[in-house]
Design an enzyme around this catalytic site. Structure first.
Site, PDB file in Angstrom:
ATOM      1  CE  LYS A   1      -2.013  -1.078   3.928  1.00  0.00           C
ATOM      2  NZ  LYS A   1      -1.337  -2.366   4.211  1.00  0.00           N
TER       3      LYS A   1
ATOM      4  CD  GLU B   1       0.918   2.401   8.485  1.00  0.00           C
ATOM      5  OE1 GLU B   1       1.683   1.676   7.862  1.00  0.00           O
ATOM      6  OE2 GLU B   1      -0.041   1.955   9.129  1.00  0.00           O
ATOM      7  NE  ARG B   2       6.723  -1.047   9.105  1.00  0.00           N
ATOM      8  CZ  ARG B   2       5.812  -1.322   8.195  1.00  0.00           C
ATOM      9  NH1 ARG B   2       5.484  -0.406   7.294  1.00  0.00           N
ATOM     10  NH2 ARG B   2       5.225  -2.491   8.171  1.00  0.00           N
TER      11      ARG B   2
END
Ligand SMILES: Nc1ncnc2c1ncn2[C@@H]1O[C@H](COP(=O)(O)OP(=O)(O)O)[C@@H](O)[C@H]1O
Ligand SMILES: [Mg+2]
Length: 333
Positions: free
Chosen positions: A163, A189-190
């Protein structure tokens, strides 16, 4: 009971009476700050958003920063306004956090107009709809599952199916193909992905048309819950005031739902279906309904949607589907 000296606080001040993780209860003797009001404590380092009124003199808030250092009796200032972010052309090329503070180690943003992150959606009679294809530059998508200009598209998939890579690819392809401003919002997210994206945008030479807003997975739930609203406020500025077309890329909208679920849990609300917050639908609609196109400019949004355990009947995926005009699903093999 601790004895507090209320005389030293003015009308806009309160006192912490309990701290439990991100949940802070604050007593105000004079006037209670309204729901969604912004409070500051500990030399303005701790930012708290009012979530509920517990009693005639007590509010419960969620901290958007770490609460370390807070104690019973810490003075709290009522800023008198909701959470705000700076808006303006000077944001282009910059990387910001949920408060609109720069996190790219360059100069802070000075003198920009500040807007509340809570805005009503555009009234129905000001909206426009069209059925034009938004060329993503990826042939397989444009032919088989086209995205809509001025619409909302979702990239659904479990962990590690690509994604983020696809969103990055779409940003790259937008250079030269489309005019306007890109806004990237990273939710939960990261952290390294934020850094990688920033560097890639810089080397591709597209940074000067891009604003990046991040509330990554290391941040408290309150920050991840509100970072999307901060990004939307900036997108709305470019659409309404600058009258530009805006590309809003969100990675990952599931993390917004997840942060809402965490906030709901620590606020003590009874969970609903599959353990999600009972207000999932409302929270997501309030957010998604702000993403729309008007006569002055369009917001074309591409959102990555993490699907927990590849279960497409998960309430988070089901609710997100209903808001989108096109969707791509990726499945792990
Ligand atoms: N189209 C692709 N071709 C080859 N490898 C890919 C492709 N898309 C993703 N990958 C690989 O999969 C890894 C995870 O992709 P990522 O976009 O981070 O997943 P997600 O965001 O869905 O969790 C990437 O590091 C990359 O190596
Ligand atoms: Mg990803």
């Amino acid at each position: 009971m601790i004895e507090l000296n209320y005389q030293e606080y003015d009308q806009h001040s309160g006192t912490v009476i309990s701290v439990r993780g991100s949940v802070v209860d604050i007593q105000f003797l004079h006037k209670l700050p309204p729901i969604n009001g912004e409070l500051r404590a500990g030399n303005n380092a701790v930012v708290i958003e009012v979530m509920s009124h517990l009693s005639p003199d007590t509010v419960r808030g969620i901290a958007l920063t770490s609460t370390s250092g807070l104690y019973k009796g810490t003075p709290v200032k009522n800023t008198g306004h909701p959470l705000t972010v700076p808006v303006g052309r000077q944001l282009l090329g910059r990387m910001l956090n949920v408060f609109g503070e720069t996190i790219d180690k360059r100069d802070p943003i000075d003198g920009a107009e500040k807007r509340s992150i809570h805005q009503p959606p555009v009234p129905l009679n000001h909206r426009t709809t069209s059925s034009e294809i938004f060329l993503s530059g990826i042939k397989a998508i444009d032919v088989l599952s086209p995205l809509e200009r001025g619409g909302k598209s979702g990239l659904f998939g479990g962990a590690g199916v690509g994604k983020t890579v696809l969103i990055t690819e779409i940003i790259h392809n937008m250079v030269g193909m489309h005019s306007g401003v890109s806004l990237f919002c990273g939710i939960g997210e990261r952290c390294r992905e934020a850094e990688e994206l920033y560097r890639e945008m810089q080397s591709a030479g597209v940074l000067e048309n891009t604003v990046m807003v991040f509330g990554q997975m290391n941040e408290p739930p309150g920050a991840r819950f509100r970072v999307g609203h901060s990004a939307l406020t900036i997108a709305e500025y470019f659409r309404d005031t600058e009258r530009q077309n805006v590309h809003l890329l969100i990675d990952n909208i599931f993390r917004f739902i997840q942060a809402g679920s965490e906030v709901s849990g620590i606020m003590g609300q009874i969970p609903s279906r599959v353990g999600y917050q009972p207000t999932l639908g409302t929270e997501l609609s309030e957010f998604e309904e702000r993403i729309c196109s008007t006569k002055t400019g369009a917001i074309t949004s591409v959102q990555a949607v993490y699907v927990p355990a590849d279960d497409f009947t998960d309430p988070s995926a089901v609710h997100t589907f209903t808001h989108l005009s096109s969707s791509l699903t990726k499945e792990s093999k």
